[in-house]
Scaffold this active site. Structure first.
Site: not given
Ligand code: EZ4
Ligand code: CO
Length: 403
Positions: A20, A130, A142, A211, A213, A237, A263, A284, A317, A340, A403
């Site tokens: 993405n 989540r 986020y 999360d 993030h 997470e 991730e 993940r 995504d 997820e 991010w």
């Protein structure tokens, strides 16, 4: 980005190649460097093709390379399944479980809304959710759509009505990334209050996840993990950016909240230390971003030795092709943890006919040969490519943040 490999006998397989915001780099890597090397190769030599693309390129690892390799690998496993007449999970070693525990994304502009949204997920059958919520004083944090959650929609219905819900960003008007903001102090105040409220409203049975993030510093992450202990999260997470793997030692020293990460990882080597040193509980990595079935299978076996379980990334995504492959993998892998699940939009689902389904809190792969996800190229042609980037995050003073 979807790769379709056809064999001379007419069989074909599909692999997800979506990275993405940097997707055209993978397209060029595939078209210009990989595809010329595939023409004429034996599609049954999955392992050799993986080794050829990984070792043979000299340049190893990295998101672009590993996503391109994953696309080829998943397409070849799909072909193998179709030629054998067997669903992918049977090629991997057969079924280990009846269904795959899935978690959905609840969110809200404040604690009230987030708790109500969590209730909607529980009503829709979810056993794990989540939850993210707005942060006082912060614009566009986020995981919280600025329009708030969509009341009355049915989360988890196979036809998704919540376009991009939970991702925390709407597609930007321009090709430039949307800007979001970050401030740790109000976030660290509100998140424990959110989970206190969720336990009060929804009881102890529902699994709750969160999360961060990659936003927190190590000591902030340790504080949050410790403050969340009374609410018994399934996991916290991406507590801190994982390039700095020693940071996880600090979190571990202060808390028994289970940790999930990975991730954005692309290979075994990105998580080897975290797994070996027992600094995480769930890995993940997505099949699409970490070299496909062939590589993630090794990674999962290595994780199993250290009692680390899988919890694959499954945002919108990543395409339905990746989800199909992940669900077969989840159905087989002995050390499965959770999957997820953000339902794709109706348009995406129209392009990708599939036989997986959500039922009663679990996802189920189908019995079609291969990974069970196809592409309708005529439908796809109705949606021309338009570039989008993921958002960025800044501190209130304008400095760039993670991010
Ligand atoms: O922000 O997939 O856990 N899920 C996530 C996702 C990611 C997006 C970024 O590509 O963190 O929603
Ligand atoms: Co995440």
């Amino acid at each position: 980005m979807t790769l379709k490999i056809e064999t001379r006998s007419g069989a074909y397989g599909l692999g997800d190649a979506t990275l993405n915001g940097r997707e055209l780099a993978v397209a060029a890597y595939l078209e210009q460097h990989v595809v010329p090397n595939l023409i004429g190769r034996d599609a049954g030599r999955i392992e050799d093709t993986w080794q050829f693309l990984y070792r043979g390129a000299y340049w190893r690892r990295g998101p672009v390379t590993m996503t391109a390799i994953a696309a080829v690998d998943v397409a070849l496993w799909d072909i193998l399944g179709k030629l054998a007449g067997l669903p992918l999970y049977r090629l991997l070693g057969g079924r280990s479980r009846e269904g795959v525990l899935a978690y959905g994304h609840a969110s809200g502009r404040d604690i009230e809304e987030a708790s109500a949204d969590t209730g909607r997920y529980i009503e829709a059958g979810y056993r794990a959710v989540r939850v993210q919520c707005g942060i006082p004083g912060l614009k566009k944090p986020y995981g919280v759509p600025s329009s708030g959650s969509a009341p009355g929609t049915k989360p988890g219905a196979d036809a998704a009505t919540r376009t991009g819900a939970g991702s925390g960003y709407e597609p930007a008007e321009s090709a430039l990334p949307a800007e979001t903001f970050w401030s740790a102090a109000p976030y660290l105040e509100i998140v424990p209050r959110l989970f206190e409220r969720l336990r009060a409203d929804h009881g102890s049975e529902i699994e709750l996840l969160h999360d961060a993030h990659h936003r927190l510093t190590p000591v902030e992450a340790a504080r949050l993990a410790r403050d969340l202990e009374p609410y018994r999260l399934f996991w916290l997470e991406d507590a801190t950016p994982a390039e700095d793997q020693q940071a996880f030692e600090l979190i571990r020293q202060h808390s028994v909240t289970p940790l999930a990460v990975g991730e954005v990882f692309n290979s075994m080597w990105d998580c080897k230390h975290l797994i070996e040193a027992r600094l995480i509980d769930y890995i993940r990595t997505a099949i699409v971003h970490a070299g496909g079935i062939t590589h993630v299978r090794r990674l999962a076996d290595f994780a199993a030795l250290h009692q680390v379980r899988t919890g694959f990334h499954g945002a919108t995504d990543l395409s339905p092709v990746c989800m199909g492959a992940a669900l077969h993998f989840d159905t087989w892998v002995p050390n499965f943890g959770i999957q997820e699940y953000m339902p794709h939009t109706e348009q995406t689902l129209e392009v990708f006919p599939r036989d997986y389904r959500f039922h009663d809190g679990q996802l189920h792969c189908g019995e079609r040969p291969g990974h069970g996800v196809d592409i309708d190229e005529r439908a796809a042609a109705r949606f021309p490519y338009s570039p989008k980037q993921l958002p960025i995050a800044r501190l209130p003073d304008g400095s760039m943040w993670d991010w």
